[in-house]
Design an enzyme around this catalytic site. Structure first.
Site, short mmCIF file in Angstrom:
data_model
loop_
_atom_site.label_atom_id
_atom_site.label_comp_id
_atom_site.label_asym_id
_atom_site.label_seq_id
_atom_site.Cartn_x
_atom_site.Cartn_y
_atom_site.Cartn_z
N GLY A 21 0.81 -1.21 0.00
CA GLY A 21 0.00 0.00 0.00
C GLY A 21 0.84 1.26 0.00
O GLY A 21 2.07 1.23 -0.11
N TYR A 141 -13.97 3.89 11.84
CA TYR A 141 -12.56 3.58 11.57
C TYR A 141 -11.68 3.94 12.76
O TYR A 141 -10.86 3.13 13.21
CB TYR A 141 -12.11 4.35 10.32
N HIS A 184 -7.98 10.93 0.29
CA HIS A 184 -7.92 11.94 1.34
C HIS A 184 -7.73 13.32 0.72
O HIS A 184 -7.57 13.47 -0.48
CB HIS A 184 -6.79 11.60 2.31
#
Length: 317
Positions: A21, A141, A184
């Site tokens: 990632g 989250y 984001h």
């Protein structure tokens, strides 16, 4: 500034979940440069929600750096509250238990600034972490990741298992997720301004009012911090990892507009939520306990991120 030690990492068998990632690639790159023996269990082959698969991934490891997460921006959070809490809690529980059972010497499990309460005095200090509920769109989250601090403390007291859970500020940098649905704020802004510039659009529409503030940490600074946590951090209490610098979202937009060379108008769509009103960190504990200070200034990091995104556009043509 303090750098991770080759003497510590060379030859050390290290598993990085989420190693393919955004943050994981920078962590893996640093580990390989230091001579560590790195393994990256891919999500397509290893579902960390499955205890047996998790245990198999950790066999023979000396250190585990846990970065894998179900994560996204405000839009993703609003659409997926249940998977965000379920998947992240299940992964965290398996990672701690299976790392312990596999005889792992040290677990570094990255937490998120979204774990902090919505309303707090700034800068956010670690001792205030439990003094309220997180911002609503971040809560599933943030609370799931926050439980890693409970796991770390419980496993240290029950089993003597050495784990640490640094709280990482909002990340940005080359290779970020630029999908407008799930990205984001910095990645979304960069994409919008670059594409508007290239199309000749007369305006860019951004979410919210632009009045909230955030703290932004360059991704390679975060990678360096996590390696320092693996070497030097020996407590389960929360430790903020960031720059300690507050940036208003409107000021961020103006800076990205300048750096991309976009000359049109910015319009703020106030029908969309702002998220948490203010968020930046007291980073003194990270400096004291593991010698970490951020190196990359926001302007410099944005310039590298924009350059990387523009290069990806050219390569896809």
């Amino acid at each position: 500034m303090t750098e991770p030690s080759r003497e510590f990492w060379a030859g050390r068998r290290t598993v990085v979940t989420g190693g393919a990632g955004f943050l994981g690639r920078f962590v893996v790159r640093r580990l390989e440069a230091l001579g560590a023996e790195v393994s990256v269990p891919l999500s397509s082959e290893c579902d960390l929600r499955d205890a047996a698969a998790c245990r198999a991934a950790f066999e023979g490891a000396q250190i585990v750096i846990h970065l894998a997460a179900r994560v996204g921006g405000i839009g993703f959070n609003r659409r997926n509250p249940a998977p965000l809490v379920y998947d992240n809690m299940l992964m965290a529980a398996n990672v701690f238990e299976q790392a312990r059972l596999a005889g792992v010497e040290k677990l570094v499990s990255a937490c998120t600034v979204c774990a902090y309460p919505k309303i707090l005095p700034v800068p956010f200090r670690e001792n205030d972490l439990w003094n309220g509920y997180p911002e609503e769109t971040n809560a599933p989250y943030g609370l799931a990741k926050k439980m890693m601090l409970v796991l770390s403390d419980a496993y240290r007291r029950q089993y003597g298992f050495d784990s640490v859970v640094p709280i990482v500020a909002n990340l940005y940098g080359p290779g970020d997720n630029f999908d407008l649905e799930d990205s984001h704020v910095i990645a979304a802004m960069i994409r919008k301004y670059v594409e508007a510039r290239d199309r000749g659009d007369d305006r860019v529409v951004l979410w919210g009012t632009g009045t909230p503030s955030r703290e932004f940490l360059y991704v390679d600074d975060a990678a360096r911090a996590l390696l320092l946590a693996g070497e030097r951090l020996t407590v389960s209490e929360p430790v903020n990892v960031g720059t300690g610098v507050e940036t208003r979202i409107r000021d961020l937009a103006e800076l990205i507009q300048e750096l991309t060379g976009y000359e049109g108008e910015t319009v703020w769509d106030t029908s969309y939520p702002d998220g948490q009103p203010t968020r930046f960190l007291d980073v003194s504990r990270a400096r004291e306990l593991m010698g970490f200070e951020a190196r990359v200034a926001l302007r410099d990091g944005l310039r590298e991120t924009i350059r990387s995104f523009e290069a990806s556009l050219r390569s896809s043509v």
